[in-house]
Write an enzyme that holds these catalytic residues in place. Sequence first.
Site, PDB file in Angstrom:
ATOM      1  N   ASP A   1     -11.703 -12.197  10.713  1.00 31.69           N
ATOM      2  CA  ASP A   1     -10.743 -12.267   9.605  1.00 31.69           C
ATOM      3  C   ASP A   1      -9.385 -12.750  10.137  1.00 31.69           C
ATOM      4  OD1 ASP A   1      -9.333 -11.866   7.295  1.00 31.69           O
ATOM      5  OD2 ASP A   1      -9.321  -9.686   7.422  1.00 31.69           O
TER       6      ASP A   1
ATOM      7  N   GLU B   1      -9.862 -13.292  -2.392  1.00 29.76           N
ATOM      8  CA  GLU B   1      -9.074 -13.749  -1.247  1.00 29.76           C
ATOM      9  C   GLU B   1      -9.809 -14.884  -0.542  1.00 29.76           C
ATOM     10  OE1 GLU B   1      -7.157 -10.964   1.415  1.00 29.76           O
ATOM     11  OE2 GLU B   1      -7.853 -12.100   3.149  1.00 29.76           O
TER      12      GLU B   1
ATOM     13  N   ASP C   1       2.448   1.707   3.296  1.00 27.72           N
ATOM     14  CA  ASP C   1       3.369   0.691   3.839  1.00 27.72           C
ATOM     15  C   ASP C   1       4.797   1.121   3.508  1.00 27.72           C
ATOM     16  OD1 ASP C   1       1.172  -0.907   4.423  1.00 27.72           O
ATOM     17  OD2 ASP C   1       1.369  -2.086   2.584  1.00 27.72           O
TER      18      ASP C   1
ATOM     19  N   ASP D   1      -6.681 -14.454   8.565  1.00 30.63           N
ATOM     20  CA  ASP D   1      -5.436 -14.335   7.779  1.00 30.63           C
ATOM     21  C   ASP D   1      -4.408 -15.411   8.118  1.00 30.63           C
ATOM     22  OD1 ASP D   1      -6.146 -12.191   6.169  1.00 30.63           O
ATOM     23  OD2 ASP D   1      -5.401 -10.688   7.567  1.00 30.63           O
TER      24      ASP D   1
ATOM     25  N   HIS E   1       0.893  -1.168   0.000  1.00 31.68           N
ATOM     26  CA  HIS E   1       0.000   0.000   0.000  1.00 31.68           C
ATOM     27  C   HIS E   1       0.928   1.212   0.000  1.00 31.68           C
ATOM     28  CE1 HIS E   1      -2.266  -3.090   2.272  1.00 31.68           C
ATOM     29  NE2 HIS E   1      -3.330  -2.575   1.717  1.00 31.68           N
TER      30      HIS E   1
ATOM     31  N   ASP F   1      -1.592 -13.262   1.229  1.00 32.85           N
ATOM     32  CA  ASP F   1      -2.068 -12.141   2.042  1.00 32.85           C
ATOM     33  C   ASP F   1      -2.474 -12.693   3.407  1.00 32.85           C
ATOM     34  OD1 ASP F   1      -2.856  -9.774   3.006  1.00 32.85           O
ATOM     35  OD2 ASP F   1      -4.645  -9.566   1.768  1.00 32.85           O
TER      36      ASP F   1
ATOM     37  N   MET G   1       2.701  -5.759  -7.479  1.00 31.86           N
ATOM     38  CA  MET G   1       1.378  -5.146  -7.318  1.00 31.86           C
ATOM     39  C   MET G   1       1.492  -3.966  -6.360  1.00 31.86           C
ATOM     40  SD  MET G   1      -1.191  -5.085  -4.814  1.00 31.86           S
ATOM     41  CE  MET G   1      -1.763  -6.521  -3.924  1.00 31.86           C
TER      42      MET G   1
ATOM     43  N   LYS H   1     -14.807  -8.236   0.176  1.00 32.48           N
ATOM     44  CA  LYS H   1     -14.826  -8.732   1.552  1.00 32.48           C
ATOM     45  C   LYS H   1     -16.186  -8.377   2.135  1.00 32.48           C
ATOM     46  CE  LYS H   1     -11.980  -8.531   5.753  1.00 32.48           C
ATOM     47  NZ  LYS H   1     -10.795  -7.919   6.384  1.00 32.48           N
TER      48      LYS H   1
ATOM     49  N   GLU I   1     -10.911  -6.380  -4.937  1.00 30.84           N
ATOM     50  CA  GLU I   1     -10.908  -7.401  -3.877  1.00 30.84           C
ATOM     51  C   GLU I   1     -12.130  -7.225  -2.981  1.00 30.84           C
ATOM     52  OE1 GLU I   1      -7.213  -7.566  -1.786  1.00 30.84           O
ATOM     53  OE2 GLU I   1      -8.084  -8.634  -0.093  1.00 30.84           O
TER      54      GLU I   1
ATOM     55  N   HIS J   1     -11.783 -14.073   2.671  1.00 30.29           N
ATOM     56  CA  HIS J   1     -12.940 -13.195   2.532  1.00 30.29           C
ATOM     57  C   HIS J   1     -14.182 -13.953   2.081  1.00 30.29           C
ATOM     58  CE1 HIS J   1     -10.089  -9.498   2.018  1.00 30.29           C
ATOM     59  NE2 HIS J   1      -9.931 -10.128   3.160  1.00 30.29           N
TER      60      HIS J   1
ATOM     61  N   ASP K   1      -5.309 -13.587  -3.659  1.00 34.72           N
ATOM     62  CA  ASP K   1      -4.791 -13.494  -2.292  1.00 34.72           C
ATOM     63  C   ASP K   1      -5.009 -14.832  -1.596  1.00 34.72           C
ATOM     64  OD1 ASP K   1      -3.977 -10.918  -2.617  1.00 34.72           O
ATOM     65  OD2 ASP K   1      -5.386 -10.030  -1.181  1.00 34.72           O
TER      66      ASP K   1
HETATM   67  C1  GCO Z   1      -7.654  -7.318   4.503  1.00 33.59           C
HETATM   68  C2  GCO Z   1      -7.324  -7.246   3.036  1.00 33.59           C
HETATM   69  C3  GCO Z   1      -6.108  -6.482   2.736  1.00 33.59           C
HETATM   70  C4  GCO Z   1      -5.969  -6.230   1.271  1.00 33.59           C
HETATM   71  C5  GCO Z   1      -4.965  -5.203   1.034  1.00 33.59           C
HETATM   72  C6  GCO Z   1      -4.574  -5.055  -0.395  1.00 33.59           C
HETATM   73  O1  GCO Z   1      -8.538  -8.076   4.832  1.00 33.59           O
HETATM   74  O2  GCO Z   1      -7.032  -6.605   5.292  1.00 33.59           O
HETATM   75  O3  GCO Z   1      -7.200  -8.549   2.552  1.00 33.59           O
HETATM   76  O4  GCO Z   1      -5.004  -7.143   3.247  1.00 33.59           O
HETATM   77  O5  GCO Z   1      -5.661  -7.377   0.566  1.00 33.59           O
HETATM   78  O6  GCO Z   1      -5.443  -4.020   1.548  1.00 33.59           O
HETATM   79  O7  GCO Z   1      -5.593  -4.557  -1.120  1.00 33.59           O
HETATM   80 MN    MN Z   2      -6.300  -9.361   0.686  1.00 36.08          MN
HETATM   81 MN    MN Z   3      -7.974 -10.073   4.107  1.00 39.96          MN
END
Ligand code: GCO
Ligand code: MN
Ligand code: MN
Length: 390
Positions: A258, A220, A60, A260, A57, A290, A91, A186, A184, A223, A248
Amino acid sequence: MADALTPTKQQKFTFGLWTVGNIGRDPFGEPTRQGLNPAQIVDLLGQCEGTYGVNFHDNDLIPIDATPAQAAQIKKDFKKALRDNGLVVSMATTNLFSDPVFKDGAFTSNNASIRAYAVQKCMRAMELGAEMGAKMFVFWGGREGVESDATKCPVEAIKRFREAIDFLCEYSISQKFGYKFAFEAKPNEPRGHIYFAVTGSYLALIPTLAHPEMCGVNPEVAHEHMAGLNFVHQVAAALEQKKLFHIDLNDQEFGRYDQDFRFGSANPKHAFFLVKLLEDSGYSGARQFDAHAYRQSDYEDVKEFARGSMRTYMILKEKARRWNADKEIQGLLKQINVEEQLLSKLVRRFSPGNAKKLLNTELDRKRLAQAPLPYEKLDQLTMEVLMGIR
Ligand code: GCO
Ligand code: MN
Ligand code: MN
């Protein structure tokens, strides 16, 4: 020694700066790891064999309030780290969710000035990404939603989102950035309800955009699992429309926050079918992990997290190869896919003649219902491949 399980650049395995750089903060707890700067994160990834690239990002890489001199230094160090470690930026994306200005959304905010600021921030992030060599630009609308539908009109929100994307497509074209955009989805978190809740929502939006050819999706795992969906089917829908631009990879228990988790660590069977689909389809885009390491991990363990993500993918790829080469499985597939050339031809395309012929064809539903479908056997053999004894 390199073998079929050794990750290679060919798979285009990538990690976001925010993934291995995650410091273990959660809504209830303070960080458990010291922050690394972008160049240090690239060095860490360089120690994880098989990594192809890194994503970020805008913030970041460059903190939102960095001075021009600080930004220049960070970029210099980052570029050097990329060179030293042989990694690319595959990306880029924009943080449209952390700063308080986005508390009620970015492109869908009720405030026209905030919407304009969000578009402007994306334009700058696109320039930054282009400078680092990115050709893929992801849009994750983390704050594009509501807690209460009293606060925002959901139809208006779609129109606002479309307007922003149409503008940014034109901007990319005018600047010759050469970007593809990947959306993306969610369903929730951090908002109570997020617009474009699932990948299918974006697949429906794309044909209504001014530049549909530039736009695809970045599904993702976690998500779609949060929405209770079968991720493999969402990816298949994107692939079938030639809209899978990016992916992702992570994991997620159904019905939880969430999480991850490391790819394949919660639902290996779904992960297997996903890898099989990606490999069988010849998907050639980046495979981004991700996800982040457990809050308990130190940076040595974070490396294990990154290596494990790639290794699991490679293991599942090898399992998919075995599955495809398994004579008994292939025999069953042949048995269950019943071919009937003449009938297939008849229903392939409508014509008054074909319709008439079809109506006059005798199809014995009782006999058809009796054809065996040994799906228990097929699934058991699949599980045996997965469990490593086949
Ligand atoms: C999340 C998202 C993020 C995005 C990221 C890139 O749930 O936090 O998955 O990690 O992927 O902002 O667009
Ligand atoms: Mn993501
Ligand atoms: Mn995510």
